[in-house]
Design a protein around this motif. Structure first.
Motif, PDB file in Angstrom:
ATOM      1  N   ALA A 261       0.832  -1.198   0.000  1.00 25.07           N
ATOM      2  CA  ALA A 261       0.000   0.000   0.000  1.00 25.07           C
ATOM      3  C   ALA A 261       0.868   1.250   0.000  1.00 25.07           C
ATOM      4  O   ALA A 261       1.937   1.268   0.617  1.00 25.07           O
ATOM      5  CB  ALA A 261      -0.920   0.004   1.223  1.00 25.07           C
ATOM      6  N   GLN A 262       0.405   2.296  -0.663  1.00 23.49           N
ATOM      7  CA  GLN A 262       1.174   3.536  -0.735  1.00 23.49           C
ATOM      8  C   GLN A 262       1.413   4.134   0.650  1.00 23.49           C
ATOM      9  O   GLN A 262       2.521   4.566   0.960  1.00 23.49           O
ATOM     10  CB  GLN A 262       0.453   4.556  -1.616  1.00 23.49           C
ATOM     11  N   PHE A 263       0.371   4.170   1.475  1.00 26.89           N
ATOM     12  CA  PHE A 263       0.490   4.779   2.798  1.00 26.89           C
ATOM     13  C   PHE A 263       0.633   3.682   3.854  1.00 26.89           C
ATOM     14  O   PHE A 263      -0.311   3.318   4.547  1.00 26.89           O
ATOM     15  CB  PHE A 263      -0.712   5.686   3.077  1.00 26.89           C
ATOM     16  N   ASP A 264       1.838   3.131   3.935  1.00 29.03           N
ATOM     17  CA  ASP A 264       2.128   2.028   4.845  1.00 29.03           C
ATOM     18  C   ASP A 264       3.599   2.120   5.241  1.00 29.03           C
ATOM     19  O   ASP A 264       4.480   2.201   4.373  1.00 29.03           O
ATOM     20  CB  ASP A 264       1.846   0.688   4.159  1.00 29.03           C
ATOM     21  N   LEU A 265       3.865   2.087   6.528  1.00 27.08           N
ATOM     22  CA  LEU A 265       5.242   2.110   7.005  1.00 27.08           C
ATOM     23  C   LEU A 265       6.050   0.947   6.447  1.00 27.08           C
ATOM     24  O   LEU A 265       7.270   1.047   6.308  1.00 27.08           O
ATOM     25  CB  LEU A 265       5.262   2.064   8.535  1.00 27.08           C
ATOM     26  N   LEU A 266       5.398  -0.157   6.119  1.00 27.91           N
ATOM     27  CA  LEU A 266       6.084  -1.366   5.649  1.00 27.91           C
ATOM     28  C   LEU A 266       6.280  -1.378   4.129  1.00 27.91           C
ATOM     29  O   LEU A 266       6.861  -2.330   3.600  1.00 27.91           O
ATOM     30  CB  LEU A 266       5.309  -2.611   6.071  1.00 27.91           C
ATOM     31  N   ARG A 267       5.830  -0.337   3.456  1.00 32.49           N
ATOM     32  CA  ARG A 267       5.851  -0.328   1.986  1.00 32.49           C
ATOM     33  C   ARG A 267       7.235  -0.594   1.413  1.00 32.49           C
ATOM     34  O   ARG A 267       7.428  -1.493   0.579  1.00 32.49           O
ATOM     35  CB  ARG A 267       5.351   1.043   1.497  1.00 32.49           C
ATOM     36  N   ASP A 268       8.228   0.158   1.840  1.00 33.06           N
ATOM     37  CA  ASP A 268       9.536   0.100   1.181  1.00 33.06           C
ATOM     38  C   ASP A 268      10.307  -1.175   1.500  1.00 33.06           C
ATOM     39  O   ASP A 268      11.088  -1.651   0.663  1.00 33.06           O
ATOM     40  CB  ASP A 268      10.370   1.322   1.549  1.00 33.06           C
ATOM     41  N   GLU A 269      10.092  -1.764   2.688  1.00 33.60           N
ATOM     42  CA  GLU A 269      10.783  -3.025   2.946  1.00 33.60           C
ATOM     43  C   GLU A 269      10.195  -4.126   2.079  1.00 33.60           C
ATOM     44  O   GLU A 269      10.902  -5.053   1.672  1.00 33.60           O
ATOM     45  CB  GLU A 269      10.736  -3.398   4.428  1.00 33.60           C
ATOM     46  N   GLY A 270       8.896  -4.021   1.750  1.00 25.44           N
ATOM     47  CA  GLY A 270       8.302  -4.968   0.815  1.00 25.44           C
ATOM     48  C   GLY A 270       8.842  -4.790  -0.586  1.00 25.44           C
ATOM     49  O   GLY A 270       9.129  -5.765  -1.296  1.00 25.44           O
ATOM     50  N   ILE A 271       8.987  -3.530  -1.024  1.00 23.83           N
ATOM     51  CA  ILE A 271       9.555  -3.248  -2.338  1.00 23.83           C
ATOM     52  C   ILE A 271      10.995  -3.765  -2.412  1.00 23.83           C
ATOM     53  O   ILE A 271      11.405  -4.376  -3.412  1.00 23.83           O
ATOM     54  CB  ILE A 271       9.508  -1.739  -2.636  1.00 23.83           C
ATOM     55  N   ASP A 272      11.751  -3.528  -1.361  1.00 21.89           N
ATOM     56  CA  ASP A 272      13.148  -3.974  -1.347  1.00 21.89           C
ATOM     57  C   ASP A 272      13.235  -5.500  -1.409  1.00 21.89           C
ATOM     58  O   ASP A 272      14.076  -6.058  -2.139  1.00 21.89           O
ATOM     59  CB  ASP A 272      13.851  -3.468  -0.086  1.00 21.89           C
ATOM     60  N   PHE A 273      12.364  -6.186  -0.678  1.00 20.82           N
ATOM     61  CA  PHE A 273      12.374  -7.652  -0.694  1.00 20.82           C
ATOM     62  C   PHE A 273      12.039  -8.154  -2.101  1.00 20.82           C
ATOM     63  O   PHE A 273      12.691  -9.067  -2.621  1.00 20.82           O
ATOM     64  CB  PHE A 273      11.381  -8.190   0.327  1.00 20.82           C
ATOM     65  N   ALA A 274      11.023  -7.544  -2.723  1.00 21.69           N
ATOM     66  CA  ALA A 274      10.658  -7.937  -4.084  1.00 21.69           C
ATOM     67  C   ALA A 274      11.801  -7.674  -5.052  1.00 21.69           C
ATOM     68  O   ALA A 274      12.098  -8.498  -5.930  1.00 21.69           O
ATOM     69  CB  ALA A 274       9.410  -7.183  -4.521  1.00 21.69           C
ATOM     70  N   ARG A 275      12.457  -6.531  -4.918  1.00 21.39           N
ATOM     71  CA  ARG A 275      13.576  -6.192  -5.800  1.00 21.39           C
ATOM     72  C   ARG A 275      14.690  -7.221  -5.682  1.00 21.39           C
ATOM     73  O   ARG A 275      15.269  -7.652  -6.694  1.00 21.39           O
ATOM     74  CB  ARG A 275      14.104  -4.799  -5.446  1.00 21.39           C
ATOM     75  N   ARG A 276      14.984  -7.643  -4.455  1.00 20.28           N
ATOM     76  CA  ARG A 276      16.067  -8.607  -4.259  1.00 20.28           C
ATOM     77  C   ARG A 276      15.658 -10.008  -4.714  1.00 20.28           C
ATOM     78  O   ARG A 276      16.504 -10.796  -5.158  1.00 20.28           O
ATOM     79  CB  ARG A 276      16.514  -8.589  -2.801  1.00 20.28           C
ATOM     80  N   LEU A 277      14.384 -10.333  -4.613  1.00 24.31           N
ATOM     81  CA  LEU A 277      13.916 -11.593  -5.190  1.00 24.31           C
ATOM     82  C   LEU A 277      14.137 -11.608  -6.706  1.00 24.31           C
ATOM     83  O   LEU A 277      14.630 -12.588  -7.272  1.00 24.31           O
ATOM     84  CB  LEU A 277      12.424 -11.788  -4.890  1.00 24.31           C
ATOM     85  N   ILE A 278      13.769 -10.501  -7.343  1.00 23.64           N
ATOM     86  CA  ILE A 278      13.946 -10.399  -8.791  1.00 23.64           C
ATOM     87  C   ILE A 278      15.424 -10.545  -9.160  1.00 23.64           C
ATOM     88  O   ILE A 278      15.789 -11.265 -10.094  1.00 23.64           O
ATOM     89  CB  ILE A 278      13.381  -9.064  -9.302  1.00 23.64           C
ATOM     90  N   ALA A 279      16.287  -9.865  -8.399  1.00 25.34           N
ATOM     91  CA  ALA A 279      17.726  -9.943  -8.665  1.00 25.34           C
ATOM     92  C   ALA A 279      18.255 -11.357  -8.488  1.00 25.34           C
ATOM     93  O   ALA A 279      19.241 -11.744  -9.123  1.00 25.34           O
ATOM     94  CB  ALA A 279      18.477  -8.980  -7.743  1.00 25.34           C
ATOM     95  N   ALA A 280      17.597 -12.145  -7.624  1.00 24.43           N
ATOM     96  CA  ALA A 280      18.010 -13.527  -7.385  1.00 24.43           C
ATOM     97  C   ALA A 280      17.414 -14.498  -8.396  1.00 24.43           C
ATOM     98  O   ALA A 280      17.629 -15.710  -8.294  1.00 24.43           O
ATOM     99  CB  ALA A 280      17.619 -13.951  -5.967  1.00 24.43           C
ATOM    100  N   GLY A 281      16.649 -13.975  -9.364  1.00 26.29           N
ATOM    101  CA  GLY A 281      16.085 -14.830 -10.400  1.00 26.29           C
ATOM    102  C   GLY A 281      14.731 -15.415 -10.067  1.00 26.29           C
ATOM    103  O   GLY A 281      14.249 -16.314 -10.764  1.00 26.29           O
TER     104      GLY A 281
END
Length: 327
Positions: A261-281
């Motif tokens: 969600a846009q207005f969520d304290l947890l937003r960016d850690e979720g984005i970062d986790f997804a980004r690193r999953l993508i980088a890991a294939g």
């Protein structure tokens, strides 16, 4: 959260306005966890009992742990399904400190099982601070391996079991996926992380945004992680089974759906986790919902934004449990 209300989706803003607030204007105060549990328990005690849904068969597993206690897993199975079904192992929300009864959410679990056409296995994982991490993740691993090993008895396809967790439940869901990979168990067919709580460090930009303090505050997240990790919270040596956002190796995890969600304290850690999953294939289906706040689907279940999210998420889970690639 100055100005946030005017920026929320209109249906979500109306739902939020109708909800009771704590003193600081948010929905939860985690500074006193026993008091909050008592408050929530008293509120639900006055609610009428949910009548049984004839479309659903509900049964409870009690799986022995090594310490002679038992893990409770509640199975929700469409009543007319006599054949083998896929399953979704579900980790409930609650900042890892709330939610000791899977049966308290019967209506949600029933609707989920009917929509997905699968067995929903709701894990009553141990809560903090009574059981610190990685106790909840060990419960997830025990529940998952039990379903795989006893699949025939439960009329479940062991190759079509997905993992899913919302908010606080995202931590044990992701950690279970890591444990399954590291211990070389049969891999799950998918992983779903809905606005997940993953990283105790709380160092992302969104974790400090006043506008994102809608359901809880930055301080509340610190209280929750202190309950989960004790004195280890924020330390350098926290392991990824206790805080999956700490994982440095995400290769080999299953296809993953991440909803934020846009207005969520947890937003960016979720984005970062997804980004690193993508980088890991790892194939990732990442969704960021504009004008939404944390757990909007539970607070505004009839909203158009919730329907859009559920359509995307349920389609992902169905594709994964079909035996075909979700992407």
């Amino acid at each position: 959260m100055p100005g946030t209300h005017s920026m929320l989706d209109q249906e979500l803003a109306a739902a939020f306005a109708a909800l009771p607030k704590v003193a600081n204007g948010t929905l939860l105060d985690l500074s006193d966890i026993p008091a909050l549990r008592a408050q929530l328990g008293a509120a639900t005690a006055h609610l009428p009992a949910t009548p049984p849904d004839p479309r659903m068969t509900i049964s409870t597993l009690r799986i022995p742990r090594d310490d002679r206690t038992e893990l409770e897993v509640v199975l929700y199975r469409p009543a007319d399904a006599e054949h083998v079904l896929p399953a979704l192992l579900w980790f409930h929300a609650g900042a890892q400190v709330l939610g000791d009864s899977a049966r308290a959410d019967d209506a949600y679990h029933t609707a989920l099982a009917l929509s997905l056409g699968c067995v929903v296995a709701a894990v009553a994982y141990r809560l903090a601070p009574e059981t610190p991490a990685p106790g909840a993740a060990e419960d997830g691993y025990l529940a998952y391996t039990h379903l795989v090993e006893q699949a025939a008895g439960h009329r479940i396809d062991p190759h079509r079991i997905g993992l899913a967790g919302a908010s606080g439940g995202g931590a044990p869901a992701a950690a279970t996926a890591l444990m399954v990979r590291d211990r070389r168990a049969m891999p799950p067919c998918s992983l779903s992380l809905l606005y997940p709580m993953l990283d105790d460090r709380l160092e992302t930009a969104s974790s400090a945004e006043a506008a994102s303090e809608v359901v809880f505050t930055h301080a509340d997240m610190r209280y929750a992680w202190a309950a989960v990790l004790g004195d280890r919270a924020g330390a350098d040596d926290v392991d990824p089974y206790s805080a999956p956002g700490r994982a440095t190796d995400l290769a080999g995890l299953p296809d993953t759906f991440v909803a934020l969600a846009q207005f969520d304290l947890l937003r960016d850690e979720g984005i970062d986790f997804a980004r690193r999953l993508i980088a890991a294939g790892v194939p990732v289906d990442l969704h960021l919902y504009a004008r939404a706040f944390h757990a909007w689907d539970r607070f505004a279940p009839a909203s158009a934004l919730t329907r859009s999210f559920e359509q995307a998420w349920h389609a992902f889970v169905r594709r994964g449990t079909s035996g075909k690639s979700p992407l």
